[in-house]
Design a protein around this motif. Structure first.
Motif, PDB file in Angstrom:
ATOM      1  N   PHE A   1      -1.092  -0.271  -5.457  1.00  0.00           N
ATOM      2  CA  PHE A   1      -0.338   0.023  -6.838  1.00  0.00           C
ATOM      3  C   PHE A   1       1.059   0.235  -6.796  1.00  0.00           C
ATOM      4  O   PHE A   1       1.528   1.049  -7.758  1.00  0.00           O
ATOM      5  CB  PHE A   1      -1.512   1.073  -7.524  1.00  0.00           C
ATOM      6  N   ILE A   2       1.789   0.232  -5.588  1.00  0.00           N
ATOM      7  CA  ILE A   2       2.911   0.669  -5.264  1.00  0.00           C
ATOM      8  C   ILE A   2       3.790  -0.612  -5.073  1.00  0.00           C
ATOM      9  O   ILE A   2       3.326  -1.456  -4.360  1.00  0.00           O
ATOM     10  CB  ILE A   2       3.157   1.659  -4.066  1.00  0.00           C
ATOM     11  N   ASP A   3       5.131  -0.581  -5.753  1.00  0.00           N
ATOM     12  CA  ASP A   3       5.914  -1.786  -5.958  1.00  0.00           C
ATOM     13  C   ASP A   3       6.887  -1.473  -4.476  1.00  0.00           C
ATOM     14  O   ASP A   3       7.244  -0.363  -4.313  1.00  0.00           O
ATOM     15  CB  ASP A   3       6.878  -1.677  -7.105  1.00  0.00           C
ATOM     16  N   ASN A   4       6.821  -2.625  -3.588  1.00  0.00           N
ATOM     17  CA  ASN A   4       7.422  -2.416  -2.390  1.00  0.00           C
ATOM     18  C   ASN A   4       8.875  -2.232  -2.536  1.00  0.00           C
ATOM     19  O   ASN A   4       9.420  -1.402  -1.536  1.00  0.00           O
ATOM     20  CB  ASN A   4       7.214  -3.727  -1.599  1.00  0.00           C
ATOM     21  N   LEU A   5       9.640  -2.805  -3.320  1.00  0.00           N
ATOM     22  CA  LEU A   5      11.113  -2.385  -3.640  1.00  0.00           C
ATOM     23  C   LEU A   5      11.496  -1.347  -4.122  1.00  0.00           C
ATOM     24  O   LEU A   5      12.109  -0.255  -3.466  1.00  0.00           O
ATOM     25  CB  LEU A   5      11.550  -3.583  -4.350  1.00  0.00           C
ATOM     26  N   THR A   6      10.772  -0.697  -4.985  1.00  0.00           N
ATOM     27  CA  THR A   6      11.397   0.513  -5.917  1.00  0.00           C
ATOM     28  C   THR A   6      10.449   1.714  -5.430  1.00  0.00           C
ATOM     29  O   THR A   6      10.940   2.987  -5.567  1.00  0.00           O
ATOM     30  CB  THR A   6      11.252   0.481  -7.443  1.00  0.00           C
ATOM     31  N   GLN A   7       9.299   1.704  -4.877  1.00  0.00           N
ATOM     32  CA  GLN A   7       8.448   2.617  -4.394  1.00  0.00           C
ATOM     33  C   GLN A   7       7.891   3.368  -5.506  1.00  0.00           C
ATOM     34  O   GLN A   7       7.526   4.630  -5.324  1.00  0.00           O
ATOM     35  CB  GLN A   7       9.179   3.503  -3.420  1.00  0.00           C
ATOM     36  N   ILE A   8       7.934   2.976  -6.770  1.00  0.00           N
ATOM     37  CA  ILE A   8       7.223   3.461  -7.827  1.00  0.00           C
ATOM     38  C   ILE A   8       5.834   2.533  -8.236  1.00  0.00           C
ATOM     39  O   ILE A   8       5.879   1.639  -7.476  1.00  0.00           O
ATOM     40  CB  ILE A   8       8.247   3.541  -9.001  1.00  0.00           C
ATOM     41  N   TYR A   9       5.056   2.758  -9.278  1.00  0.00           N
ATOM     42  CA  TYR A   9       4.022   2.208  -9.524  1.00  0.00           C
ATOM     43  C   TYR A   9       4.262   0.728  -9.951  1.00  0.00           C
ATOM     44  O   TYR A   9       5.460   0.499 -10.644  1.00  0.00           O
ATOM     45  CB  TYR A   9       3.186   2.937 -10.460  1.00  0.00           C
ATOM     46  N   ASN A  10       3.637  -0.204  -9.710  1.00  0.00           N
ATOM     47  CA  ASN A  10       3.752  -1.516 -10.123  1.00  0.00           C
ATOM     48  C   ASN A  10       2.816  -1.965 -11.247  1.00  0.00           C
ATOM     49  O   ASN A  10       2.263  -1.036 -11.944  1.00  0.00           O
ATOM     50  CB  ASN A  10       3.303  -2.771  -8.818  1.00  0.00           C
ATOM     51  N   ARG A  11       2.628  -3.307 -11.557  1.00  0.00           N
ATOM     52  CA  ARG A  11       2.106  -3.550 -12.814  1.00  0.00           C
ATOM     53  C   ARG A  11       0.781  -3.349 -12.828  1.00  0.00           C
ATOM     54  O   ARG A  11      -0.099  -2.998 -13.943  1.00  0.00           O
ATOM     55  CB  ARG A  11       2.405  -5.008 -13.313  1.00  0.00           C
ATOM     56  N   ALA A  12      -0.146  -3.492 -11.714  1.00  0.00           N
ATOM     57  CA  ALA A  12      -1.341  -3.481 -11.751  1.00  0.00           C
ATOM     58  C   ALA A  12      -1.640  -1.985 -11.852  1.00  0.00           C
ATOM     59  O   ALA A  12      -2.659  -1.595 -12.594  1.00  0.00           O
ATOM     60  CB  ALA A  12      -2.030  -3.643 -10.156  1.00  0.00           C
ATOM     61  N   ALA A  13      -0.943  -0.799 -11.347  1.00  0.00           N
ATOM     62  CA  ALA A  13      -1.036   0.420 -11.520  1.00  0.00           C
ATOM     63  C   ALA A  13      -0.774   0.914 -13.044  1.00  0.00           C
ATOM     64  O   ALA A  13      -1.506   1.439 -13.663  1.00  0.00           O
ATOM     65  CB  ALA A  13      -0.502   1.277 -10.756  1.00  0.00           C
ATOM     66  N   MET A  14       0.069   0.231 -13.500  1.00  0.00           N
ATOM     67  CA  MET A  14       0.417   0.368 -15.011  1.00  0.00           C
ATOM     68  C   MET A  14      -0.754  -0.027 -15.957  1.00  0.00           C
ATOM     69  O   MET A  14      -1.161   0.734 -16.668  1.00  0.00           O
ATOM     70  CB  MET A  14       1.722  -0.328 -15.397  1.00  0.00           C
ATOM     71  N   GLU A  15      -1.420  -1.069 -15.809  1.00  0.00           N
ATOM     72  CA  GLU A  15      -2.623  -1.537 -16.546  1.00  0.00           C
ATOM     73  C   GLU A  15      -3.725  -0.505 -16.445  1.00  0.00           C
ATOM     74  O   GLU A  15      -4.447  -0.175 -17.320  1.00  0.00           O
ATOM     75  CB  GLU A  15      -3.062  -2.793 -16.023  1.00  0.00           C
ATOM     76  N   GLU A  16      -4.028   0.115 -15.190  1.00  0.00           N
ATOM     77  CA  GLU A  16      -5.216   0.772 -15.124  1.00  0.00           C
ATOM     78  C   GLU A  16      -4.620   2.296 -15.865  1.00  0.00           C
ATOM     79  O   GLU A  16      -5.454   3.077 -16.444  1.00  0.00           O
ATOM     80  CB  GLU A  16      -5.353   1.308 -13.623  1.00  0.00           C
ATOM     81  N   ARG A  17      -3.397   2.882 -15.515  1.00  0.00           N
ATOM     82  CA  ARG A  17      -2.829   3.999 -16.272  1.00  0.00           C
ATOM     83  C   ARG A  17      -2.932   3.896 -17.907  1.00  0.00           C
ATOM     84  O   ARG A  17      -3.358   4.708 -18.339  1.00  0.00           O
ATOM     85  CB  ARG A  17      -1.752   4.364 -15.632  1.00  0.00           C
ATOM     86  N   LEU A  18      -2.446   2.769 -18.102  1.00  0.00           N
ATOM     87  CA  LEU A  18      -2.453   2.417 -19.603  1.00  0.00           C
ATOM     88  C   LEU A  18      -3.645   2.621 -20.098  1.00  0.00           C
ATOM     89  O   LEU A  18      -4.046   3.027 -21.308  1.00  0.00           O
ATOM     90  CB  LEU A  18      -1.790   1.115 -19.795  1.00  0.00           C
ATOM     91  N   ALA A  19      -4.929   2.030 -19.481  1.00  0.00           N
ATOM     92  CA  ALA A  19      -6.172   1.990 -20.071  1.00  0.00           C
ATOM     93  C   ALA A  19      -6.713   3.604 -20.140  1.00  0.00           C
ATOM     94  O   ALA A  19      -7.389   3.824 -21.015  1.00  0.00           O
ATOM     95  CB  ALA A  19      -6.940   1.096 -19.120  1.00  0.00           C
ATOM     96  N   VAL A  20      -6.468   4.287 -19.174  1.00  0.00           N
ATOM     97  CA  VAL A  20      -6.902   5.620 -18.910  1.00  0.00           C
ATOM     98  C   VAL A  20      -6.265   6.471 -20.137  1.00  0.00           C
ATOM     99  O   VAL A  20      -6.972   7.003 -20.878  1.00  0.00           O
ATOM    100  CB  VAL A  20      -6.546   6.231 -17.761  1.00  0.00           C
ATOM    101  N   GLU A  21      -4.865   6.233 -20.198  1.00  0.00           N
ATOM    102  CA  GLU A  21      -4.188   7.057 -21.307  1.00  0.00           C
ATOM    103  C   GLU A  21      -4.781   6.655 -22.719  1.00  0.00           C
ATOM    104  O   GLU A  21      -4.810   7.313 -23.790  1.00  0.00           O
ATOM    105  CB  GLU A  21      -2.649   6.872 -21.215  1.00  0.00           C
ATOM    106  N   TYR A  22      -4.946   5.290 -22.819  1.00  0.00           N
ATOM    107  CA  TYR A  22      -5.421   4.732 -24.396  1.00  0.00           C
ATOM    108  C   TYR A  22      -6.748   5.462 -24.277  1.00  0.00           C
ATOM    109  O   TYR A  22      -6.851   5.805 -25.878  1.00  0.00           O
ATOM    110  CB  TYR A  22      -5.578   3.429 -23.961  1.00  0.00           C
TER     111      TYR A  22
END
Length: 501
Positions: A342-363
């Motif tokens: 779930f970590i983007d290799n270049l920027t070392q922040i969350y990637n799109r897969a992590a975003m989809e999971e977190r967005l579902a939780v927050e929703y």
């Protein structure tokens, strides 16, 4: 051909000049049957012009009995005009043909199927003495060679596509996934078997890659759950085993103590009986004492076996502790590897897969508690110019700086992920709806202050932001689409601004 025609025209002009210089004949004078020498030369050149034809000269050049030199001059002038016009048109046609042949050969030379003869042909066409008919046949030969090469490559490509389909089918058979992933893989396998258009293969390969990644993610998730359950079970087993071991050791100690006490009492009874004079009673008691002694021996042997069992239980307890530690370590490693997915290799922040999971939780949290939830899409303005001017390494460095700046500008409870390319998604939970622009404006200003330099040149980074709050009846898709439309407006209304929809 053009050179020969030009030579004939030049010669005819000379002959015309000779004829015009002759004396004009008297009205009653006619040509003799013998044609004058200039006319003879004219006829010979005319016949040479028409590829060595023999026989009488064309009627236009045959003198009538009543014609004089003026008649020859008139006919010759008329023919020269026609020849000059024809020469001009033939020259234009030759130039056009030469240019078209040259362009066609150049295009063929630049194609992936150009035969080696195309280079030599282009060199010949650049020369001053190119025979276009001959070059045309050579060009046709080159096109035939290119067509054969194209057909051969197409055949090889078709064979490669067939081999690729077979390898993909074998790969699908080897994938150990189950459930929905297995169903989707079987669909792809059926599509590969029935595939008619090879151009669809890249899309199927991408689907297969995505399903494989998703299957690995599910397997990793299931492994994490299994290890967590195993760790819990080992913990409970260790707890009960430790209690049983403790009780066994206490029981062993109690039995040992009572055994010693019984042995002491028996020794005291024996000593007391020795001092008595009743022989029959002494014999019977001694017989009972020997029986009791035998029981005590058996009791000591049972104690030894119990001690051995307790030792083995203690060793097992140590093994359970070790297995529990290994299980916990493996769980931590698996969790760390899962986080890397779930970590983007270049920027070392969350990637799109992590975003989809977190967005579902927050929703889901928003549905339950109705606390304000904002989703924002941030896109770096003119980022392609940075890559084009300074290179992709500079662009990567800029993305890392941008990601760190966004993280530092947000609260710990907020969430940021790389959405794709130079686009980022931000979730602001429990935010004041009336002041939603404030943190986003702060973020936009912080991005402009990034001290990014390349080759001693200051590069200013700006961003366009589209944001929206989750509204009644929204789902994650509708909210994202609204934020994306707001971002589109921000970029097309001047960039470096925030649009809230």
């Amino acid at each position: 051909m053009l050179k020969e025609l030009a030579s004939v025209i030049d010669r005819l002009e000379d002959l015309l000049a000779d004829l015009q210089q002759q004396e004009t004949p008297s009205p009653g004078r006619v040509f003799s049957s013998t044609t004058p020498e200039p006319i003879s030369r004219l006829v010979n050149h005319w016949q040479k012009l028409f590829v060595g034809q023999s026989g009488p000269a064309p009627s236009a050049l045959q003198p009538a009995a009543a014609s004089g030199t003026s008649r020859w001059v008139e006919e010759l002038e008329h023919l020269l005009i026609r020849l000059r016009h024809g020469h001009k048109r033939l020259h234009q046609v030759q130039q056009s043909t030469s240019n078209r042949l040259r362009q066609t050969t150049l295009l063929l030379q630049q194609s992936d199927f150009s035969p080696p003869e195309a280079d030599a042909l282009l060199s010949e066409l650049e020369g001053p003495d190119a025979g276009h008919q001959e070059q045309l046949w050579k060009l046709i030969d080159c096109y035939q060679a290119a067509l054969a090469l194209c057909t051969e490559r197409h055949t090889n490509i078709s064979t490669s596509y067939h081999e690729l389909r077979v390898r993909l089918q074998l790969l699908i058979d080897e994938l150990p996934f189950s459930g929905d992933i297995a169903s989707e893989l079987n669909k792809i396998k059926r599509q590969l078997l029935q595939l008619v258009d090879d151009n669809l293969l890249p899309g199927l390969c991408l689907q297969l890659i995505e399903l494989t990644i998703e299957g690995c993610r599910q397997e990793r998730h299931n492994s994490t759950l299994f290890l967590a359950q195993l760790n819990n079970n080992l913990g409970e087993m260790h707890h009960h085993f430790a209690i049983s071991l403790s009780e066994g050791e206490a029981l062993f100690d109690a039995r040992t103590h009572h055994g010693h006490h019984i042995a002491g009492e028996l020794r005291a009874i024996g000593e007391h009986l020795v001092s008595q004079d009743n022989a029959p009673l002494k014999e019977e008691i001694e017989l009972r004492m020997r029986s009791i002694s035998h029981v005590l021996v058996q009791h000591e042997r049972l104690q030894e076996r119990e001690r051995s069992l307790l030792n083995r239980m203690n060793a097992m307890e140590q093994q359970i502790q070790s297995l529990k530690r290994e299980s916990n370590n493996f769980k931590q490693q698996l969790s760390a590897q899962n986080d890397k997915l779930f970590i983007d290799n270049l920027t070392q922040i969350y990637n799109r897969a992590a975003m989809e999971e977190r967005l579902a939780v927050e929703y889901r949290r928003w549905l339950r508690y109705q606390t304000p939830l904002c989703v924002a899409l941030l896109d770096i303005d003119y980022f392609k110019d940075i890559n084009d001017r300074y290179g992709h390494l500079a662009g990567d460095k800029a993305l890392r700086l941008i990601a760190r700046t966004i993280q530092k500008s947000l609260r710990d409870s907020d969430f940021v992920a790389r959405y794709g390319g130079e686009e980022f998604l931000i979730l602001l939970n429990n935010v004041n709806p009336e002041h939603i622009r404030i943190p986003l404006e702060k973020l936009r200003e912080q991005l402009k202050k990034i001290p990014f330099r390349f080759k001693n040149e200051r590069v200013t980074i700006t961003a366009s932001i589209g944001a929206t709050l989750f509204l009644q009846g929204d789902n994650t898709t509708s909210a994202l689409e609204r934020a994306d439309q707001a971002l589109y407006r921000a970029k097309h209304e001047g960039r470096d601004q925030i649009i809230i929809a």
